[in-house]
Design a protein around this motif. Sequence first.
Motif, PDB file in Angstrom:
ATOM      1  N   ASP A  10      -4.765  53.757  -1.974  1.00  0.00           N
ATOM      2  CA  ASP A  10      -5.614  54.060  -3.129  1.00  0.00           C
ATOM      3  C   ASP A  10      -6.519  55.224  -2.780  1.00  0.00           C
ATOM      4  O   ASP A  10      -6.506  55.722  -1.648  1.00  0.00           O
ATOM      5  N   VAL A  12     -10.259  56.225  -2.075  1.00  0.00           N
ATOM      6  CA  VAL A  12     -11.471  55.545  -1.618  1.00  0.00           C
ATOM      7  C   VAL A  12     -12.464  56.604  -1.153  1.00  0.00           C
ATOM      8  O   VAL A  12     -12.075  57.672  -0.674  1.00  0.00           O
ATOM      9  N   GLN A  13     -13.742  56.297  -1.309  1.00  0.00           N
ATOM     10  CA  GLN A  13     -14.774  57.222  -0.861  1.00  0.00           C
ATOM     11  C   GLN A  13     -14.926  57.166   0.655  1.00  0.00           C
ATOM     12  O   GLN A  13     -14.635  56.127   1.270  1.00  0.00           O
ATOM     13  N   GLY A  15     -16.296  56.338   4.080  1.00  0.00           N
ATOM     14  CA  GLY A  15     -17.067  55.156   4.441  1.00  0.00           C
ATOM     15  C   GLY A  15     -16.577  53.877   3.809  1.00  0.00           C
ATOM     16  O   GLY A  15     -17.059  52.792   4.147  1.00  0.00           O
ATOM     17  N   GLY A  16     -15.628  53.992   2.900  1.00  0.00           N
ATOM     18  CA  GLY A  16     -15.106  52.825   2.208  1.00  0.00           C
ATOM     19  C   GLY A  16     -14.028  52.098   2.990  1.00  0.00           C
ATOM     20  O   GLY A  16     -13.684  52.471   4.116  1.00  0.00           O
ATOM     21  N   SER A  17     -13.491  51.054   2.364  1.00  0.00           N
ATOM     22  CA  SER A  17     -12.497  50.198   3.013  1.00  0.00           C
ATOM     23  C   SER A  17     -11.272  50.034   2.126  1.00  0.00           C
ATOM     24  O   SER A  17     -11.366  50.104   0.893  1.00  0.00           O
ATOM     25  N   LEU A  18     -10.154  49.789   2.772  1.00  0.00           N
ATOM     26  CA  LEU A  18      -8.908  49.453   2.097  1.00  0.00           C
ATOM     27  C   LEU A  18      -8.150  48.474   2.975  1.00  0.00           C
ATOM     28  O   LEU A  18      -8.287  48.506   4.203  1.00  0.00           O
ATOM     29  N   ARG A  67     -12.639  50.080  13.873  1.00  0.00           N
ATOM     30  CA  ARG A  67     -12.713  50.223  12.418  1.00  0.00           C
ATOM     31  C   ARG A  67     -11.506  49.628  11.705  1.00  0.00           C
ATOM     32  O   ARG A  67     -11.620  49.149  10.575  1.00  0.00           O
ATOM     33  N   ASN A  84     -11.631  50.088   7.693  1.00  0.00           N
ATOM     34  CA  ASN A  84     -13.044  50.176   7.338  1.00  0.00           C
ATOM     35  C   ASN A  84     -13.606  51.525   7.756  1.00  0.00           C
ATOM     36  O   ASN A  84     -13.088  52.173   8.662  1.00  0.00           O
ATOM     37  N   ARG A  85     -14.689  51.921   7.098  1.00  0.00           N
ATOM     38  CA  ARG A  85     -15.393  53.183   7.410  1.00  0.00           C
ATOM     39  C   ARG A  85     -14.405  54.344   7.455  1.00  0.00           C
ATOM     40  O   ARG A  85     -14.368  55.110   8.421  1.00  0.00           O
ATOM     41  N   VAL A 124      -8.925  59.765   0.877  1.00  0.00           N
ATOM     42  CA  VAL A 124     -10.334  59.510   1.194  1.00  0.00           C
ATOM     43  C   VAL A 124     -11.123  60.731   0.731  1.00  0.00           C
ATOM     44  O   VAL A 124     -11.064  61.790   1.344  1.00  0.00           O
ATOM     45  N   SER A 126     -14.707  61.997  -1.907  1.00  0.00           N
ATOM     46  CA  SER A 126     -15.802  61.677  -2.835  1.00  0.00           C
ATOM     47  C   SER A 126     -15.601  62.392  -4.158  1.00  0.00           C
ATOM     48  O   SER A 126     -16.410  62.224  -5.074  1.00  0.00           O
TER      49      SER A 126
END
Length: 126
Positions: A10, A12-13, A15-18, A67, A84-85, A124, A126
């Motif tokens: 997907d 994700v920004q 720092g985000g997680s998947l 992570r 993560n992150r 990844v 923003s």
Amino acid sequence: QVQLVESGGDLVQPGGSLRLSCAASGSIFSNYAMGWFRQAPWKEREIVGAISTSGGSTYYADSVKGRFTISRDNAKNTVYLQMNRLKPEEAAVYYCAARQSYIDRIFYRRDEYATWGQGTQVTVSS
């Protein structure tokens, strides 16, 4: 021969997680060591993590240690990659791979894996 289907990629920004999933079919999943790889544009496919047939042993590339977590559920014929992150430079197509093994061990090299999924895109940004 096992067949693999990845899902969970997907946008994700940073720092985000998947959590990625890889569902296996067609063979006895617990006889396969599994790996997660990724390939960014213009780069070679690289290992992210790997897990032994029982799940008792895992390996992580240095860049993701602390992570990312790889796990498997042999009852559900699925291997997971919790990320993560996430960083922008980790945007890539993520692939799972399988290697039949009757020894509970890790495989590290791309050429050790005989079966690959079609990949799932992780972006990844923003």
